[in-house]
Design a protein around this motif. Structure first.
Motif, PDB file in Angstrom:
ATOM      1  N   GLN A 248      32.562  -7.993 -26.956  1.00  0.00           N
ATOM      2  CA  GLN A 248      32.824  -7.433 -25.634  1.00  0.00           C
ATOM      3  C   GLN A 248      31.676  -7.698 -24.663  1.00  0.00           C
ATOM      4  OE1 GLN A 248      32.909  -3.185 -25.316  1.00  0.00           O
ATOM      5  NE2 GLN A 248      34.325  -3.183 -23.597  1.00  0.00           N
ATOM      6  N   ASP A 284      39.003  -8.173 -24.538  1.00  0.00           N
ATOM      7  CA  ASP A 284      39.928  -7.902 -23.437  1.00  0.00           C
ATOM      8  C   ASP A 284      39.474  -6.736 -22.564  1.00  0.00           C
ATOM      9  OD1 ASP A 284      40.285  -6.167 -25.570  1.00  0.00           O
ATOM     10  OD2 ASP A 284      42.400  -5.833 -25.141  1.00  0.00           O
ATOM     11  N   MET A 285      38.388  -6.069 -22.962  1.00  0.00           N
ATOM     12  CA  MET A 285      37.880  -4.935 -22.181  1.00  0.00           C
ATOM     13  C   MET A 285      36.583  -5.318 -21.479  1.00  0.00           C
ATOM     14  SD  MET A 285      38.702  -1.518 -24.425  1.00  0.00           S
ATOM     15  CE  MET A 285      37.502  -1.836 -25.701  1.00  0.00           C
ATOM     16  N   THR A 314      40.739  -3.440 -18.406  1.00  0.00           N
ATOM     17  CA  THR A 314      41.163  -4.600 -19.176  1.00  0.00           C
ATOM     18  C   THR A 314      41.246  -5.818 -18.267  1.00  0.00           C
ATOM     19  OG1 THR A 314      43.486  -4.041 -18.817  1.00  0.00           O
ATOM     20  CG2 THR A 314      42.466  -3.244 -20.843  1.00  0.00           C
ATOM     21  N   ARG A 320      40.942 -13.804 -19.826  1.00  0.00           N
ATOM     22  CA  ARG A 320      40.827 -13.907 -21.281  1.00  0.00           C
ATOM     23  C   ARG A 320      40.783 -15.372 -21.729  1.00  0.00           C
ATOM     24  NH1 ARG A 320      44.683  -8.935 -23.545  1.00  0.00           N
ATOM     25  NH2 ARG A 320      44.441  -7.611 -21.703  1.00  0.00           N
ATOM     26  N   ASP A 351      45.436  -2.142 -27.989  1.00  0.00           N
ATOM     27  CA  ASP A 351      46.236  -3.248 -27.451  1.00  0.00           C
ATOM     28  C   ASP A 351      47.467  -3.522 -28.316  1.00  0.00           C
ATOM     29  OD1 ASP A 351      45.213  -4.510 -29.693  1.00  0.00           O
ATOM     30  OD2 ASP A 351      44.635  -6.347 -28.637  1.00  0.00           O
ATOM     31  N   LEU A 357      46.922   0.084 -23.726  1.00  0.00           N
ATOM     32  CA  LEU A 357      46.394  -1.191 -23.246  1.00  0.00           C
ATOM     33  C   LEU A 357      47.158  -2.386 -23.823  1.00  0.00           C
ATOM     34  CD1 LEU A 357      42.535  -0.464 -23.406  1.00  0.00           C
ATOM     35  CD2 LEU A 357      44.144  -0.067 -21.533  1.00  0.00           C
TER      36      LEU A 357
END
Length: 417
Positions: A248, A284-285, A314, A320, A351, A357
């Protein structure tokens, strides 16, 4: 009687003699021995340091005269920082110091950060600075176990506020040198990245499994400085393998968030040839400070305030895909064995279908781009499931055990029953 601890005291004695002599007195008052290193450029201090500015310059393979003639103050202090870092490391390796404390404004802090990075984990490092905790300090300059205190009232001369800070700092570094339990090198060490186990759960399974195999597993919390610590130890070849499963911080750095570990995230294990198994946990965060406004590019994205310090949003599919390409570029630069596990079913707890999410199109965009971005020098292992599924841990252990059997990773050292 407990052995007296020797503390290296670093500062510019030509301008900060009163402060440095006060620090020497306080270190000795609490039972330490002060070893003075002068990093002045233009003049000598009104005391005789154990390691003078000429010795510092010599450690940088130059002279004070050449440093003065080098061009400007930035160049001069950079050379002094090189000498101070080399000399401090040499003193440590010869067993002549047990800790270090440095004093400075922005110039002295710049030098002190290099000294701290030159010393291994477990050597107490304390910096008294007028810019302590400032965003002027990039993550990659901060040593793993660096301690800092704001030098309040420290612009010019001693005063009661300054003495209160300096005395605390001196007591702290002597106490740390007495109390420190240095890293145990009996078992080979593995570095692992993760977030809280509600988000990424693999560490709950993998840590005890790897410990059974005779390894010490050190888990780093990837909220900025955790990844920095992993990278710093990897840069000093402090691991026999790295399981870097939470990236992340890399996503944060690419999207401009201050909650990052520096530009070299996911690079140092590969640069040092350390075997690494990598996965895209939580990319993705994007994190940012709760007390700041949501960055403009994320105002329409799902938002969660974790606490009063940290909030997350997100990223969309395009972002991404950008992150996937960056991961691939970093893996391509690795000089050691590299494997990448791609969990096509999801990369963090929330997710999945039914979770807040869940964005299957954005996840699919990432998975597709990641497949194409894994370089030829890295093994690609795709699993259909989620990163928090048992299949992910099974795959990680399968790769790890194979590498041990092939001699890529040294065998663990089981403790006696």
């Amino acid at each position: 009687m407990e052995e007296t601890r020797r503390i290296l005291v670093i500062g510019t004695g030509d301008t900060k003699a009163d402060e440095l002599l006060f620090m020497r007195e306080r270190i000795e008052a609490v039972g330490g021995i002060a070893v003075m290193m002068d990093v002045s450029v233009l003049g000598d201090p009104p005391y005789r340091p154990e390691h003078d500015r000429h010795a510092v310059a010599h450690a940088a393979d130059t002279t004070i005269k050449a440093i003065i003639a080098s061009g400007d103050e930035n160049t001069a202090m950079t050379l002094m920082a090189l000498g101070a870092a080399r000399l401090a490391r040499s003193l440590h390796d010869r067993g002549e110091i047990d800790g270090v404390i440095a004093l400075g404004g922005s110039m002295g802090t710049d030098l002190a950060l290099d000294v701290a990075l030159a010393l291994p984990l477990g050597v107490p490092k304390f910096v008294v600075s007028t810019i302590a905790y400032s965003h002027l300090l990039p993550p990659e300059r901060i040593a793993t176990d660096l301690m800092m205190i704001l030098w309040a009232g420290g612009l010019y001369g001693l005063n009661s506020a300054c003495e209160a800070v300096l005395s605390q700092a001196c007591g702290a570094v002597v106490g740390a040198a007495r109390a420190v339990v240095k890293p145990d090198e009996a078992r080979p060490r593995i570095g692992m990245s993760s977030l809280g186990k509600s988000c990424l759960q693999y560490m709950v399974t993998l840590k005890p499994e790897l410990e059974k195999r005779g390894y010490e597993v050190i888990v780093f919390h990837t909220t900025g400085m955790g990844g920095r610590a992993l990278e710093a130890i990897a840069a000093q070849k402090g691991f026999v393998a790295v399981l870097d499963f939470s990236l992340q911080e890399l996503a944060n750095q690419l999207t401009g968030s201050v909650v990052n570990s520096g530009t070299d995230r996911l690079e140092n294990a590969g640069r040092q040839g350390i075997p690494q198994i990598v996965a895209p946990g939580a990319i993705d965060m994007v994190d940012f400070p709760t007390w700041q406004a949501v960055p403009a590019r994320f105002t329409e994205r799902p938002y969660h305030a974790h606490n009063r310090l940290l909030a997350s949003v997100t990223s969309d599919g395009a972002t991404r895909k950008e992150i996937a390409r960056a991961i691939g570029d970093k893996l391509a630069a690795a000089t050691g064995p590299t494997a990448f596990i791609l969990p096509a079913g999801g990369i963090q707890q929330w997710d999945q279908e039914g979770e807040p999410l869940y964005e299957p199109e954005a996840l699919s965009a990432f998975v597709e781009e990641m497949r194409a971005s894994v370089p030829e020098n890295a093994e690609l292992h795709e699993i259909a499931g989620h990163i928090n599924d048992a299949a992910f841990c099974d795959k990680a252990l399968e790769i790890f055990d194979r590498w041990v059997a092939e001699g890529i990773v040294p065998p663990g050292r089981r403790q006696a029953a």
